[in-house]
Enzyme design. Sequence first.
Site, PDB file in Angstrom:
ATOM      1  N   SER A   1      81.711  10.834 -25.788  1.00 14.47           N
ATOM      2  CA  SER A   1      80.831  11.348 -26.484  1.00 14.47           C
ATOM      3  C   SER A   1      79.512  10.324 -26.772  1.00 14.47           C
ATOM      4  CB  SER A   1      81.183  11.860 -27.945  1.00 14.47           C
ATOM      5  OG  SER A   1      80.212  12.190 -28.816  1.00 14.47           O
TER       6      SER A   1
ATOM      7  N   TYR B   1      84.736  10.838 -36.419  1.00 17.67           N
ATOM      8  CA  TYR B   1      84.715  11.156 -35.039  1.00 17.67           C
ATOM      9  C   TYR B   1      84.043  10.207 -34.130  1.00 17.67           C
ATOM     10  CZ  TYR B   1      82.781  14.228 -31.296  1.00 17.67           C
ATOM     11  OH  TYR B   1      82.579  14.630 -30.019  1.00 17.67           O
TER      12      TYR B   1
END
Length: 256
Positions: A148, A161
């Site tokens: 990501s 995250y």
Amino acid sequence: MINIDELFHLKGKVAVITGAGKGLGRGYAEALAKAGCTCVCVGRAKESLDETIELIQEISPQSMALSLDISDISNIEKAIDHIISEFGHIDILVNNAGTEIAKDFVDVRPEEYDAIMSVNMKGAYFLSQAISKHMILKKRGKIINIASLGSYIGLSGSSVYCASKGAILQFTKTLSIELSPHNIQVNAIAPGYFLTDMTRPFFEDKDHRKWIEERIPIGRVGTAQDLAGTVIFLASPASNYITGQTVIVDGGWLAS
């Protein structure tokens, strides 16, 4: 002599895609199916998995849905045994399943931390372990982890995250070293901002959406089609001499 057709040849390959019921996972499954793979679409929600299978069944009639919560690692071995009994081999793994609970760092509870890490890192780790054992026996395989922008930058309200996605980069590098002697390549894809169910709240905030879109040099948010070529490349013989790397697909975000 270079044979271009063979470089991207995926016919006869079996690909396992986690989080394939919707969003980018469904896009990865569709791309791999169109490239010739039989896809095992893994996820928790059977209804959404069935929708993915319906989408790709005409081009990949043997593809199937497999209900599995990868955060419950006690069920992983049984699920992999089922896939092997059906197809005899697994050639490609796409560790796409991911979850997020957006919260300020000071408000994150232990159970929320565990919920994110158990899918984004722990589940990917032990699913890779189980599948790589079969790949080692065949002396070939491709593992594609999904990283990501949060692997590279900090995002307010996403401390867990981002930590999990940073870990994916190091996991990709280390696994690539250990599995290289077995002709297994391990790489990652780091998508930028794509509109999915998980990112929808960011886009529904007008100020946040404006901030996102102004940072993308290409001038638009990504679509599943923008990732199709990358996943096919990393799954194919064209990437046989590439391992331990992360391909950033972000419209130029990190370069800006």
